[in-house]
Scaffold this motif. Structure first.
Motif, PDB file in Angstrom:
ATOM      1  N   CYS A   8       9.775   9.417  52.872  1.00  0.00           N
ATOM      2  CA  CYS A   8       8.624  10.020  52.437  1.00  0.00           C
ATOM      3  C   CYS A   8       7.618   9.289  52.572  1.00  0.00           C
ATOM      4  CB  CYS A   8       8.689  10.386  50.652  1.00  0.00           C
ATOM      5  SG  CYS A   8      10.033  11.596  50.303  1.00  0.00           S
ATOM      6  N   ASN A   9       7.599   7.670  52.239  1.00  0.00           N
ATOM      7  CA  ASN A   9       6.280   7.094  52.483  1.00  0.00           C
ATOM      8  C   ASN A   9       6.092   6.939  54.334  1.00  0.00           C
ATOM      9  OD1 ASN A   9       6.317   6.273  49.877  1.00  0.00           O
ATOM     10  ND2 ASN A   9       7.337   4.309  50.272  1.00  0.00           N
ATOM     11  N   TYR A  10       6.892   7.218  54.805  1.00  0.00           N
ATOM     12  CA  TYR A  10       6.726   7.241  56.253  1.00  0.00           C
ATOM     13  C   TYR A  10       6.017   8.521  56.655  1.00  0.00           C
ATOM     14  CZ  TYR A  10       7.919   8.011  61.384  1.00  0.00           C
ATOM     15  OH  TYR A  10       7.802   8.168  62.638  1.00  0.00           O
ATOM     16  N   GLN A  11       6.392   9.610  56.030  1.00  0.00           N
ATOM     17  CA  GLN A  11       6.022  11.031  56.565  1.00  0.00           C
ATOM     18  C   GLN A  11       4.608  11.046  55.804  1.00  0.00           C
ATOM     19  OE1 GLN A  11       8.408  12.246  58.930  1.00  0.00           O
ATOM     20  NE2 GLN A  11       7.237  14.053  57.851  1.00  0.00           N
ATOM     21  N   GLN A  12       4.264  10.198  54.767  1.00  0.00           N
ATOM     22  CA  GLN A  12       2.777  10.401  54.254  1.00  0.00           C
ATOM     23  C   GLN A  12       1.801   9.502  55.204  1.00  0.00           C
ATOM     24  OE1 GLN A  12       1.866   7.696  50.818  1.00  0.00           O
ATOM     25  NE2 GLN A  12       0.403   9.021  50.047  1.00  0.00           N
ATOM     26  N   LEU A  63       2.520  14.151  48.703  1.00  0.00           N
ATOM     27  CA  LEU A  63       3.837  12.950  48.726  1.00  0.00           C
ATOM     28  C   LEU A  63       4.717  13.435  47.493  1.00  0.00           C
ATOM     29  CD1 LEU A  63       5.320  10.498  49.891  1.00  0.00           C
ATOM     30  CD2 LEU A  63       3.676   9.291  48.376  1.00  0.00           C
ATOM     31  N   TRP A  64       4.167  13.767  46.501  1.00  0.00           N
ATOM     32  CA  TRP A  64       5.132  13.869  45.372  1.00  0.00           C
ATOM     33  C   TRP A  64       6.011  15.332  45.600  1.00  0.00           C
ATOM     34  CZ3 TRP A  64       7.284  10.986  41.869  1.00  0.00           C
ATOM     35  CH2 TRP A  64       6.649   9.697  41.422  1.00  0.00           C
ATOM     36  N   LEU A  65       5.254  16.310  46.181  1.00  0.00           N
ATOM     37  CA  LEU A  65       5.880  17.559  46.239  1.00  0.00           C
ATOM     38  C   LEU A  65       6.926  17.322  47.448  1.00  0.00           C
ATOM     39  CD1 LEU A  65       3.161  20.075  46.621  1.00  0.00           C
ATOM     40  CD2 LEU A  65       4.803  19.909  44.630  1.00  0.00           C
ATOM     41  N   LEU A  66       6.782  16.273  48.485  1.00  0.00           N
ATOM     42  CA  LEU A  66       7.822  16.271  49.364  1.00  0.00           C
ATOM     43  C   LEU A  66       8.926  15.511  48.726  1.00  0.00           C
ATOM     44  CD1 LEU A  66       8.675  16.186  52.358  1.00  0.00           C
ATOM     45  CD2 LEU A  66       7.361  13.880  52.848  1.00  0.00           C
ATOM     46  N   ARG A  67       8.599  14.459  47.974  1.00  0.00           N
ATOM     47  CA  ARG A  67       9.700  13.639  47.197  1.00  0.00           C
ATOM     48  C   ARG A  67      10.805  14.501  46.380  1.00  0.00           C
ATOM     49  NH1 ARG A  67       6.072   8.678  45.152  1.00  0.00           N
ATOM     50  NH2 ARG A  67       6.308   7.464  46.892  1.00  0.00           N
ATOM     51  N   ILE A  68       9.976  15.706  45.593  1.00  0.00           N
ATOM     52  CA  ILE A  68      10.661  16.525  44.667  1.00  0.00           C
ATOM     53  C   ILE A  68      11.707  17.637  45.538  1.00  0.00           C
ATOM     54  CG2 ILE A  68      10.540  18.223  43.269  1.00  0.00           C
ATOM     55  CD1 ILE A  68       7.952  17.014  42.006  1.00  0.00           C
ATOM     56  N   LYS A  69      11.266  18.075  46.738  1.00  0.00           N
ATOM     57  CA  LYS A  69      11.877  18.829  47.522  1.00  0.00           C
ATOM     58  C   LYS A  69      13.075  18.298  48.042  1.00  0.00           C
ATOM     59  CE  LYS A  69      11.105  21.616  51.667  1.00  0.00           C
ATOM     60  NZ  LYS A  69      10.178  22.235  52.647  1.00  0.00           N
ATOM     61  N   ILE A  70      12.894  16.892  48.736  1.00  0.00           N
ATOM     62  CA  ILE A  70      13.987  16.327  49.293  1.00  0.00           C
ATOM     63  C   ILE A  70      14.955  15.748  48.126  1.00  0.00           C
ATOM     64  CG2 ILE A  70      14.665  14.176  50.551  1.00  0.00           C
ATOM     65  CD1 ILE A  70      12.094  14.229  51.868  1.00  0.00           C
ATOM     66  N   CYS A  71      14.577  15.508  47.110  1.00  0.00           N
ATOM     67  CA  CYS A  71      15.675  14.761  45.941  1.00  0.00           C
ATOM     68  C   CYS A  71      16.267  16.185  45.632  1.00  0.00           C
ATOM     69  CB  CYS A  71      14.787  14.267  44.951  1.00  0.00           C
ATOM     70  SG  CYS A  71      14.206  12.595  45.292  1.00  0.00           S
ATOM     71  N   SER A  72      15.691  17.291  45.476  1.00  0.00           N
ATOM     72  CA  SER A  72      16.085  18.551  44.684  1.00  0.00           C
ATOM     73  C   SER A  72      17.545  18.916  45.856  1.00  0.00           C
ATOM     74  CB  SER A  72      15.421  19.539  44.778  1.00  0.00           C
ATOM     75  OG  SER A  72      14.459  19.222  43.740  1.00  0.00           O
ATOM     76  N   THR A  73      17.171  18.731  47.145  1.00  0.00           N
ATOM     77  CA  THR A  73      17.964  19.332  48.315  1.00  0.00           C
ATOM     78  C   THR A  73      19.278  18.394  48.087  1.00  0.00           C
ATOM     79  OG1 THR A  73      16.394  20.318  49.489  1.00  0.00           O
ATOM     80  CG2 THR A  73      18.489  19.789  50.503  1.00  0.00           C
ATOM     81  N   VAL A  74      19.192  17.026  48.066  1.00  0.00           N
ATOM     82  CA  VAL A  74      20.335  16.075  48.288  1.00  0.00           C
ATOM     83  C   VAL A  74      20.777  16.236  46.769  1.00  0.00           C
ATOM     84  CG1 VAL A  74      20.527  13.645  48.384  1.00  0.00           C
ATOM     85  CG2 VAL A  74      18.776  14.427  49.565  1.00  0.00           C
TER      86      VAL A  74
END
Length: 781
Positions: free
Chosen positions: A287-291, A301-312
């Motif tokens: 996520c930091n790399y994508q930011q 950034l936080w939305l991306l983190r939540i999205k990936i964490c939820s999927t995983v």
């Protein structure tokens, strides 16, 4: 002044390190000086026997060694049930010394290994403390304390050839490289060495689970801290990601190669949490790399983190749902489960019978830590205030000591054996306290000599702490919202440096500098006395006769020598499981069970033989043993252990006792209970046995051991077990071929029911097992 400070620190550090090497080595040689090069206790005899086998047969045969001299008639696959680190280390030393032209016997090397590694662990702990605190003098003090503190000596005396004697060195080495790997943005390469040191730790001791989870917890906390820092923490997050990834990948890949561990790092509940941390750190770094790549805002950034964490998380839950019914996940062991329950028992009478598995008391802490039971908390507070509570925490390893202290204290409070984990951290925090206080005290006197009102270092620090008017305006909003601990510390420091407190500071500094000279000798004397007590090998000890004569009580070795010299080589010896290692290691005879707890049901079968009435016991024993050995003479003899023997037997063979705690099997003030008086163990202990069943053949010099010969041994059963055709192999031509009970014992085995560990969700629930557990635990309330 800086030159004087550096010179004084260098002198003190050098003296402390010299003391560390000298004291750490010599204090551990007491047993060798007094008793000679003798292996101690029970487990060390198995370790020595395994080391000898490795030396004589080589590594290939060692890892395919199925030992039929232990756990008769089943045998034990030593190659896949041993942590081989100590054996590999000792044999390597044997060849190194031989190549250098200084040959030593493998027995002598095994006796010296704990002392050698005690020195190494002390020095490495000093390096770890220095890395986490940033203070060389704190590291030197920590090393000096570690060298003599009883909590470390308890498992590292000469002759105490146990896994922990090298495991402490492996543990602090792993921790050091981990702390070093997260020092700054270019330190991640040390993650490789962290992984390699961890592999050695895995090979050395089952306590590697603590090391793995300790690093996992610290990585998770550090990751959270960097997340809170926002963009400022991205560089440090990248370093953490690389360091932890290297450690986890290398360490896990290596751990899987250790036969006793296998795939448990990816299956055991005790080891899965660090794997989840590994996944979490990968997500955060991505996520930091994508930011950085796409220029994402903080919200994005936080939305991306939540999205990936939820999927995983969803994928993970599906995987768990599919794998759990297949038995993929291993349950928590009884010992680990016991660390998280409110009561003092695990529900497993075999585990509960070991005194070291009971909770630690305040007296036990003081006995093993002495004054550092009080000094270590001071170091904890000073270290937290100085490093961890800063808004800007540049030293990522600073929080490691704090977390280590909290986790180690929690676990040691649940199991007294784990006080050994407190030895290093108490030494580290004690070193921090002594280092910081002595540094401050020296600064006061140096400022008095040079005429400076305060050390230059503190002046510069204060100058940096005072913001300029313009910078205050720029950061007014941000700093006005929170009162940080660093502001409080700055105010306290300013007050303490006021001219009015100068004389008070000088007096306090003098008191602090004198304290080590006052209390240090008494602490060393206490540690020296404790080392003397801990150096007494249980296999032999000094005693005093009624006339005051001091004698060496060597009864146990005499008994084992009798077995070695006066019994046939194929003799099978029944004794309570504690003594099996010494029966095979010293007596060189086949034992029914030894100090390992890997087969609860077999130990319960042994227990049933010992607690049964003599005639009934003989009917079973004649199929298993040619001789029966019992410990007598009081103290921790077999009568003292009989209540545990009954409980263990009853946990598998229901009906041996009328209740789960076998309350009617034991000794009372008026003598043995009715059940005890009829039991074989009581009759052999008291010499009241029927010679028709068991013939007395040996009593040691001071009556500590008795040996009886089984009469009417069933030779048919003995030959049946010895026949390789009756062993069960896991594959044609395999080395892994387990023995079987002879047909003559099947009438006994039909009545046993395997002990069920309730936390093992891979097994279906059993109503009888649940009822037994309820009754067992109820008895301790």
């Amino acid at each position: 002044m800086e030159f004087l400070k550096a010179s004084a620190a260098a002198v003190v550090t050098g003296c402390l390190l010299a003391f560390t090497v000298f004291a750490a080595y010599n204090i551990r040689l007491k047993a060798i000086v007094e008793y000679g090069l003798v292996i101690h206790e029970f487990d060390p005899w198995f370790n020595f026997r395994a080391t000898q086998y490795l030396l004589d047969n080589g590594m290939a045969k060692f890892f395919k060694w199925f030992d039929y001299m232990s756990w008769y008639p089943l045998g034990r696959p030593v190659g896949s049930t041993i942590y081989p680190g100590m054996q590999l280390t000792s044999v390597s030393m044997f060849y190194i010394f031989e190549a250098l032209g200084y040959p030593m016997s493998i027995n002598d090397i095994c006796c010296y290994v704990p002392a050698w590694f005690g020195v190494a662990a002390s020095l490495v702990l000093g390096a770890l403390t220095m890395e986490c605190s940033g203070s060389k003098i704190a590291g030197a003090f920590a090393a000096a304390v570690m060298a003599i503190i009883p909590a470390h000596i308890m498992r590292s005396v000469g002759g105490g050839y146990d896994n922990e004697s090298i495991a402490m060195t492996a543990m602090v080495t792993t921790f050091y490289f981990w702390a070093r790997s997260i020092r700054d943005s270019s330190s991640w390469i040390f993650g490789i060495f962290t992984g390699l040191a961890y592999i050695y730790m895995v090979a050395a001791w089952g306590g590697f689970v603590f090391v793995l989870n300790m690093i996992g917890v610290h990585a998770a906390v550090t990751c959270l801290f960097f997340i809170i820092q926002g963009e400022k923490g991205h560089a440090n997050m990248s370093n953490l990601h690389r360091a932890y990834s290297l450690f986890y990948i290398i360490g896990t890949a290596g751990a899987i190669q250790i036969p006793v561990v296998g795939w448990s790092p990816l299956k055991s509940l005790e080891q899965l949490a660090p794997g989840l941390v590994f996944i979490g750190i990968q997500i955060m770094e991505f996520c930091n790399y994508q930011q950085k790549k796409d220029g994402l805002s903080t919200k994005q950034l936080w939305l991306l983190r939540i999205k990936i964490c939820s999927t995983v998380a969803v994928v993970g839950m599906v995987a768990v749902y599919l794998l759990a019914p297949t038995g993929y996940f291993g349950p928590l062991s009884s010992r680990v489960r016991g660390l998280f329950v409110k009561h003092t028992k695990t529900g497993n009478p075999l585990v509960d019978s070991v005194a070291e598995h009971q909770p630690a008391s305040a007296a036990a802490y003081y006995q093993n830590l002495h004054i550092f039971y009080y000094i270590a908390p001071v170091g904890f507070v000073l270290h937290a205030l100085k490093h961890v509570m800063k808004q800007d925490n540049p030293r990522g390893s600073a929080s490691f000591l704090i977390l280590w202290a909290l986790v180690a204290y929690f676990f040691s409070s649940k199991m007294s054996r784990l006080i050994i984990l407190l030895g290093p951290i108490a030494s580290a925090l004690g070193g921090v306290a002594l280092g910081d206080i002595s540094q401050w005290s020296c600064d006061q006197f140096l400022s008095l000599v040079t005429g400076e009102s305060e050390p230059a270092e503190e002046k510069s620090a204060d100058a940096q702490a005072k913001p300029t008017e313009s910078s205050s305006k720029k950061k007014k909003g941000k700093k006005a919202k929170s009162s940080s601990s660093s502001d409080v510390l700055s105010q306290l420091k300013a007050a303490s440096q006021a001219p009015e407190t100068r004389m008070l500071r000088i007096v306090g500094a003098a008191a602090f500098l004198l304290a080590p000279f006052i209390y240090g000798p008494s602490f060393y004397q206490y540690c020296d006395e404790m080392a003397g007590h801990m150096s007494h090998p249980s296999i032999m000890f000094k005693g005093t006769l009624r006339d005051g004569t001091t004698v060496m009580v060597d009864d146990y070795r005499q008994a084992y020598w009798f077995l070695r010299d006066k019994t046939p080589q194929d003799a099978r010896v029944m004794a309570w499981w504690d003594y099996g290692y010494q029966i095979t290691g010293i007596g060189n005879r086949t034992s029914i069970a030894d100090g390992n707890t890997w087969n609860h049901e077999h130990i319960a079968t042994l227990a049933r033989c010992l607690v049964s009435p003599e005639k009934k016991a003989h009917r079973m024993i004649k199929h298993l043993a040619d001789y029966v050995l019992v410990w007598t003479g009081g103290g921790g003899d077999d009568l003292a252990k009989s209540i545990h023997i009954g409980r263990i037997g009853n946990s598998v063979y229901k009906g041996i006792c009328s209740d789960a705690l076998c309350s009617k099997f034991g000794m009372t003030r008026s003598g043995p209970t009715k059940m005890m008086a009829k039991s074989l163990i009581y009759k052999l202990h008291s010499g009241l046995q029927n010679p028709k069943f068991f013939k007395h053949v040996f009593t040691s010099q001071y009556g500590k051991v008795k040996i009886y010969q089984t009469q009417g041994v069933n030779q048919k059963s003995k030959k049946w077990v010895a026949d390789p055709a009756n062993r069960v192999c896991d594959a044609p031509g395999s080395w892994y071929c387990s023995g079987q009970y002879p047909p003559g014992l099947h009438y006994v085995l039909k009545k046993r029911k395997d002990f069920q560990q309730l936390e093992n969700f891979n097994q279906k629930g059993d109503k009888d097992a649940e009822e037994y557990q309820k009754e067992y635990m109820k008895g301790f309330k």
